[in-house]
Design an enzyme around this catalytic site. Structure first.
Site, mmCIF file in Angstrom:
data_model
loop_
_atom_site.group_PDB
_atom_site.id
_atom_site.type_symbol
_atom_site.label_atom_id
_atom_site.label_comp_id
_atom_site.label_asym_id
_atom_site.label_seq_id
_atom_site.Cartn_x
_atom_site.Cartn_y
_atom_site.Cartn_z
ATOM 1 N N TRP A 156 0.824 -1.213 0.000
ATOM 2 C CA TRP A 156 0.000 0.000 0.000
ATOM 3 C C TRP A 156 0.861 1.267 0.000
ATOM 4 C CZ3 TRP A 156 -4.498 -1.738 -1.292
ATOM 5 C CH2 TRP A 156 -4.930 -2.974 -0.811
ATOM 6 N N ARG A 210 -30.881 23.516 -10.173
ATOM 7 C CA ARG A 210 -31.817 22.451 -10.533
ATOM 8 C C ARG A 210 -33.230 22.815 -10.064
ATOM 9 N NH1 ARG A 210 -33.311 18.138 -13.731
ATOM 10 N NH2 ARG A 210 -34.150 16.396 -12.492
ATOM 11 N N GLU A 227 -3.167 6.089 6.858
ATOM 12 C CA GLU A 227 -2.559 6.835 7.973
ATOM 13 C C GLU A 227 -3.134 6.382 9.320
ATOM 14 O OE1 GLU A 227 -0.011 8.560 7.775
ATOM 15 O OE2 GLU A 227 0.125 9.382 5.750
ATOM 16 N N GLY A 263 1.594 13.330 9.434
ATOM 17 C CA GLY A 263 0.874 12.735 8.322
ATOM 18 C C GLY A 263 -0.625 12.725 8.529
ATOM 19 N N ARG A 264 -1.061 12.497 9.755
ATOM 20 C CA ARG A 264 -2.499 12.466 10.033
ATOM 21 C C ARG A 264 -3.118 13.848 9.876
ATOM 22 N NH1 ARG A 264 -1.599 8.057 14.899
ATOM 23 N NH2 ARG A 264 -1.759 6.241 13.506
ATOM 24 N N LEU A 280 -27.588 15.478 -5.761
ATOM 25 C CA LEU A 280 -27.666 15.434 -7.211
ATOM 26 C C LEU A 280 -28.587 14.334 -7.717
ATOM 27 C CD1 LEU A 280 -25.122 17.289 -6.854
ATOM 28 C CD2 LEU A 280 -24.273 16.289 -8.970
ATOM 29 N N GLY A 288 -30.148 11.097 -9.226
ATOM 30 C CA GLY A 288 -29.662 10.147 -10.220
ATOM 31 C C GLY A 288 -28.405 10.628 -10.929
#
Length: 382
Positions: A157, A268, A363, A242-243, A338, A340
Site C-alpha cells: 500500500w 436544478r 494513515e 501525516g495524520r 444530485l 440520479g
C-alpha cells in the site's frame, strides 16, 4: 470561497497563489487523469518548482519555512481541486520528515536539498501485508554486513511505488518488537528494489499504490536515519504530521463536494422552483457545511498546537478521525443532492465519494485513531 484567518500577508498571498494554480492547472485535467489512472508526475514537478512540496520545512534546510497552520491550508486547497495530488503532497512531506528531523547534519546536507527542491518525489514504506495498524509486526529485515545493511522483505500500500526517487523505509534490525525497527533512506536505483503491479483501487486512481519489494538491497551504512532501533519513535512522530495532512486533504475534498452540491441545488428546478428552496434539502446542505467547518477547525487546532511546540498526538488523531468521517458523510450527501445524476460519471460527486472512503483507512484506520485518542485521554487520569 472559504473565509480564512491567516497569520501573515505572505501566507494570504500564498493561499491565493495555490487557489489560482488549483483552479487553472489542476481542475481542468483531474477528470481525464483520474479516468485514465494516470500518475501526474509533471504536476508534482510543477508544485515542487513552485515551492509547494517543502513548505513545512525550515528555510535553512531549503524549505518554505511556513507553519503547519499555513501548510495544511495549502494541502486543503490542493485537495479541493485534486485529491490524489493532495495525498501525494502530504505523503512527500511525510517522507522527508525522518531525515529533516532525525538525520545528522552531514546526511541532511547530502540528501535534503534534492528532496525539498521538488525535483525528487518520495515514498513512505511502513505498511506491510501483515503489518498495517500493527507497526511492531514489521518483518522486512535489515541485516548488518560490514559497513552496509542488506534489506529483504516487502512493503504494501505504498503511494508513488515505482514513481518515487527515494523510499523512506522502516525495517527490522533486531527481534525486540517495536524497539527493533530502524529507518533507512533507499534510492530508487538500488539494485534489488522492484515493484509489483499497482493495486486496482475504487478511487484515487492518480495516486499509484503498490507493493515495494526488497531482494537483498544493499545500502551503505550512512543511509540509516537516526539510531539503530529508533525506527518506531521516528515512524510515530512522523505519523502525527501525516495524520494532520490527511485531515486537511479530506477537508478539501469535502469542501469541493459541498460546493458542487450547493451550486447544483441552486440551479436544478423541480415543481417550478430551485430544489434548494426545499427545506429538507437545504437542511442537508447545512449539515454538510457544518461537517466541513468542524473538520477544518479540528485540523487547524492540531496545527496550531504543533506550531507552538506542544504535544498534539491526540489532536492529530481527532483531526484525522473527524475530517475523514466528515468527508465520507459530505460526499455521500452530495451524491444524494444530485440524485440520479450524482450516481453517474457525468458529475464528479461519485468520484468524490469513492475517494473519501480510503481516507478513513490510511494513515491509521479510524478505529486506530479512536484507540490512540482513548489512550491519550485515559492516561491523563492515571
Amino acid at each position: 470561497m472559504v473565509q480564512r484567518v491567516l497569520p501573515t500577508d505572505e501566507a494570504a498571498d500564498l493561499l491565493a497563489l495555490v487557489r489560482e494554480i488549483a483552479d487553472e492547472q489542476l481542475l481542468p485535467q483531474v477528470d481525464e487523469a483520474e479516468a485514465a489512472h494516470r500518475f501526474p508526475r509533471e504536476v508534482f514537478t510543477m508544485l515542487g518548482r513552485t515551492g509547494l512540496l517543502s513548505l513545512s520545512y525550515p528555510e535553512e534546510q531549503g524549505g518554505g519555512g511556513q507553519p503547519a497552520e499555513v501548510y495544511l491550508q495549502v494541502v486543503e486547497e490542493v485537495a479541493r481541486a485534486w485529491m490524489s495530488v493532495a495525498v501525494g503532497v502530504s505523503v512527500h512531506a511525510l517522507t522527508c520528515f525522518p531525515l529533516a528531523t532525525f538525520g545528522t547534519p552531514e546526511q541532511q546536507e547530502r540528501w535534503l536539498p534534492g528532496m525539498l527542491s521538488g525535483e525528487q518525489l518520495g515514498a513512505y514504506c511502513l505498511s506491510e501485508p501483515q503489518a498495517g495498524s500493527d507497526v511492531a509486526a514489521i518483518r522486512t529485515r535489515a541485516v548488518r554486513d560490514g559497513d552496509d545493511y542488506v534489506l529483504t522483505g516487502g512493503k504494501a500500500w505504498i503511494s508513488h511505488a515505482g514513481h518515487a526517487d527515494f523510499y523512506t523505509t522502516f525495517a527490522r534490525t533486531s527481534d525486540q518488537g517495536g524497539r527493533g525497527l530502524s529507518c533507512f533512506l533507499v534510492p530508487a536505483d538500488a539494485e534489488g528494489l522492484t515493484f509489483a503491479e499497482p493495486e486496482r483501487k475504487m478511487g484515487l486512481h492518480s495516486d499509484t499504490v503498490g507493493e515495494v519489494l526488497f531482494d537483498e538491497v544493499r545500502l551503505e551504512g550512512s543511509r540509516l536515519i537516526g539510531q539503530q532501533g529508533q525506527g518506531m519513535a521516528i515512524a510515530l512522530a512522523a505519523l502525527d504530521s501525516g495524520r494532520l495532512g490527511i485531515a486537511a486533504a479530506a477537508t478539501g475534498l469535502a469542501q469541493r463536494a459541498l460546493e458542487v452540491a450547493s451550486a447544483y441545488a441552486g440551479e436544478r428546478e423541480q415543481f417550478g422552483r430551485p430544489i434548494a428552496e426545499n427545506q429538507g434539502l437545504a437542511f442537508l446542505i447545512a449539515d454538510m457545511a457544518a461537517a466541513v467547518g468542524s473538520a477544518r477547525a479540528t485540523y487547524l487546532h492540531g496545527a496550531r498546537l504543533k506550531d507552538a511546540g506542544l504535544p498534539h498526538t491526540q489532536e492529530a488523531s481527532i483531526a484525522k478521525l473527524v475530517a475523514t468521517d466528515a468527508a465520507m458523510k459530505v460526499t455521500t450527501d452530495a451524491v444524494q443532492v444530485l440524485g440520479g445524476y450524482g450516481y453517474t460519471t457525468d458529475f464528479p460527486v461519485e468520484r468524490f465519494m469513492r475517494e473519501a472512503k480510503v481516507t478513513q483507512i490510511f494513515e491509521g484506520t479510524n478505529q486506530i485513531q479512536r484507540l490512540v485518542i482513548s489512550r491519550q485521554v485515559l492516561a491523563q487520569h492515571r
